[in-house]
Design a protein around this motif. Structure first.
Motif, mmCIF file in Angstrom:
data_model
loop_
_atom_site.group_PDB
_atom_site.id
_atom_site.type_symbol
_atom_site.label_atom_id
_atom_site.label_comp_id
_atom_site.label_asym_id
_atom_site.label_seq_id
_atom_site.Cartn_x
_atom_site.Cartn_y
_atom_site.Cartn_z
ATOM 1 N N PRO A 87 -17.875 -12.896 -33.284
ATOM 2 C CA PRO A 87 -18.330 -13.907 -32.307
ATOM 3 C C PRO A 87 -17.816 -15.298 -32.654
ATOM 4 O O PRO A 87 -18.238 -15.901 -33.648
ATOM 5 C CB PRO A 87 -19.857 -13.824 -32.377
ATOM 6 N N THR A 88 -16.894 -15.784 -31.840
ATOM 7 C CA THR A 88 -16.174 -17.020 -32.134
ATOM 8 C C THR A 88 -15.958 -17.811 -30.863
ATOM 9 O O THR A 88 -15.602 -17.244 -29.828
ATOM 10 C CB THR A 88 -14.792 -16.701 -32.755
ATOM 11 N N LEU A 89 -16.182 -19.118 -30.955
ATOM 12 C CA LEU A 89 -15.813 -20.044 -29.893
ATOM 13 C C LEU A 89 -14.718 -20.949 -30.427
ATOM 14 O O LEU A 89 -14.898 -21.620 -31.450
ATOM 15 C CB LEU A 89 -17.019 -20.886 -29.462
ATOM 16 N N GLY A 90 -13.565 -20.956 -29.762
ATOM 17 C CA GLY A 90 -12.475 -21.838 -30.139
ATOM 18 C C GLY A 90 -12.197 -22.835 -29.039
ATOM 19 O O GLY A 90 -12.360 -22.525 -27.853
ATOM 20 N N LEU A 91 -11.807 -24.043 -29.419
ATOM 21 C CA LEU A 91 -11.550 -25.101 -28.445
ATOM 22 C C LEU A 91 -10.444 -25.998 -28.981
ATOM 23 O O LEU A 91 -10.516 -26.461 -30.119
ATOM 24 C CB LEU A 91 -12.831 -25.900 -28.210
ATOM 25 N N VAL A 92 -9.409 -26.224 -28.158
ATOM 26 C CA VAL A 92 -8.337 -27.138 -28.555
ATOM 27 C C VAL A 92 -7.846 -27.928 -27.352
ATOM 28 O O VAL A 92 -7.884 -27.455 -26.216
ATOM 29 C CB VAL A 92 -7.129 -26.406 -29.184
ATOM 30 N N LEU A 93 -7.397 -29.143 -27.626
ATOM 31 C CA LEU A 93 -6.581 -29.902 -26.687
ATOM 32 C C LEU A 93 -5.124 -29.621 -27.047
ATOM 33 O O LEU A 93 -4.728 -29.777 -28.207
ATOM 34 C CB LEU A 93 -6.884 -31.389 -26.775
ATOM 35 N N ILE A 94 -4.329 -29.223 -26.063
ATOM 36 C CA ILE A 94 -2.923 -28.894 -26.274
ATOM 37 C C ILE A 94 -2.072 -29.954 -25.592
ATOM 38 O O ILE A 94 -2.132 -30.113 -24.373
ATOM 39 C CB ILE A 94 -2.584 -27.505 -25.705
ATOM 40 N N ASP A 95 -1.288 -30.681 -26.378
ATOM 41 C CA ASP A 95 -0.407 -31.727 -25.852
ATOM 42 C C ASP A 95 1.027 -31.204 -25.900
ATOM 43 O O ASP A 95 1.647 -31.166 -26.967
ATOM 44 C CB ASP A 95 -0.541 -33.001 -26.681
ATOM 45 N N LEU A 96 1.551 -30.798 -24.754
ATOM 46 C CA LEU A 96 2.902 -30.249 -24.696
ATOM 47 C C LEU A 96 3.968 -31.333 -24.799
ATOM 48 O O LEU A 96 5.130 -31.023 -25.075
ATOM 49 C CB LEU A 96 3.094 -29.439 -23.413
ATOM 50 N N GLN A 97 3.590 -32.598 -24.577
ATOM 51 C CA GLN A 97 4.549 -33.692 -24.744
ATOM 52 C C GLN A 97 4.819 -33.974 -26.218
ATOM 53 O O GLN A 97 5.964 -34.137 -26.638
ATOM 54 C CB GLN A 97 4.036 -34.963 -24.061
ATOM 55 N N GLN A 98 3.746 -34.036 -27.003
ATOM 56 C CA GLN A 98 3.875 -34.381 -28.418
ATOM 57 C C GLN A 98 3.927 -33.156 -29.324
ATOM 58 O O GLN A 98 4.052 -33.295 -30.548
ATOM 59 C CB GLN A 98 2.712 -35.275 -28.850
#
Length: 273
Positions: A224-235
């Motif tokens: 049981p896992t919650l993962g969260l990321v902001l992905i910046d394809l520019q940088q």
């Protein structure tokens, strides 16, 4: 290399990610700032930051508290604030995407299953028409420091990541690959690290925050896992966290930061989709 049966706890995963991790610095520039979050559902909650702690007070007085927090900024004017809220004997993962450029926010509220829920089994959940993962998440939107009006938050579900195959290097020893299959599921595999050789397909959620900047959330069904990321394809950077039980006894939590250098390997487009 591990075998496919070597699933590990979130606490063990945190230990594997920690050495020389490419973590973004925890920001001190929120120290002394206050934001009032006006939710689209009518909630109004003031958040006050000092150097180490975040305090919140609901306008109706029913919810107050203080917690340590982590805050990062992957782009100017945008903060990812993460903390654990303990209330009435329960714990919630709270992640806030505070977008000062549009004076709006997205809140991601996650909750882990009980031990009994995890013992239910995938087959039983499938036959009952339940999601295979027992990790729960809600997405709430609103405005910063001004009353909510419809359309004030530009963060919206998106399909722009679908078809992408991305590689994420979290440290010299931890490398993963994501394949974004459709609007509900993605596949992952560990190319190098403590989960090397493991892979799965899990439930996920995508939100577009700005141009080539995405909020990606996933919920795993085996551990049981919650993962969260902001992905910046520019940088070519990502930043976020992984939340779960630290061990097998369900009495301690692990909520650890993850940041990566990422690159798009390819994109698949299905002509019949």
């Amino acid at each position: 290399m591990t075998s496919q049966s070597d699933w590990i706890t979130v606490g063990a995963l945190a230990d594997g990610f920690a050495p020389q991790a490419f973590i973004l610095p925890n920001l001190a520039d929120l120290n002394g700032k206050t934001f009032t979050l006006h939710f689209a559902n009518g909630w109004q909650i003031e958040h006050r930051f000092d150097h180490e702690s975040l305090s919140w007070t609901a306008a109706d007085g029913h919810s107050t508290g203080t917690a340590p927090y982590r805050a990062t900024s992957i782009r100017p004017g945008l903060y990812l604030v993460d903390f654990i809220k303990h209330e009435n004997g329960q714990s919630w993962s709270i992640s806030l995407v505070l977008d000062t450029t549009s004076a709006s926010f997205t809140a991601v509220i996650g909750h882990l299953p009980t031990q009994a829920e995890t013992a239910e089994g995938l087959y039983s959940r499938a036959l009952a028409g339940k999601p295979l993962t027992s990790v729960h998440v809600d997405f709430l939107h609103g405005s910063l420091d001004r009353p909510w009006q419809e359309g004030q938050c530009p963060h919206a579900p998106t399909g722009e990541l679908v078809g992408l195959r991305n590689q994420y290097r979290y440290s010299p020893s931890e490398v993963y690959e994501h394949i974004y299959l459709n609007d509900q599921f993605y596949a992952w595999q560990c190319l190098k690290g403590v989960e090397q050789g493991l892979c799965d397909t899990d439930r996920c959620h995508y939100y577009k925050i700005a141009e080539e900047l995405y909020l990606f959330v996933w919920r795993e069904k085996i551990i049981p896992t919650l993962g969260l990321v902001l992905i910046d394809l520019q940088q070519h950077r990502s930043d976020g966290k992984i939340f779960g039980y630290a061990g097998t006894s369900f009495d301690a939590l692990s909520n650890f930061p993850i940041s990566s250098y990422c690159q798009v390997l390819n994109r698949t487009e299905h002509s019949d989709a």
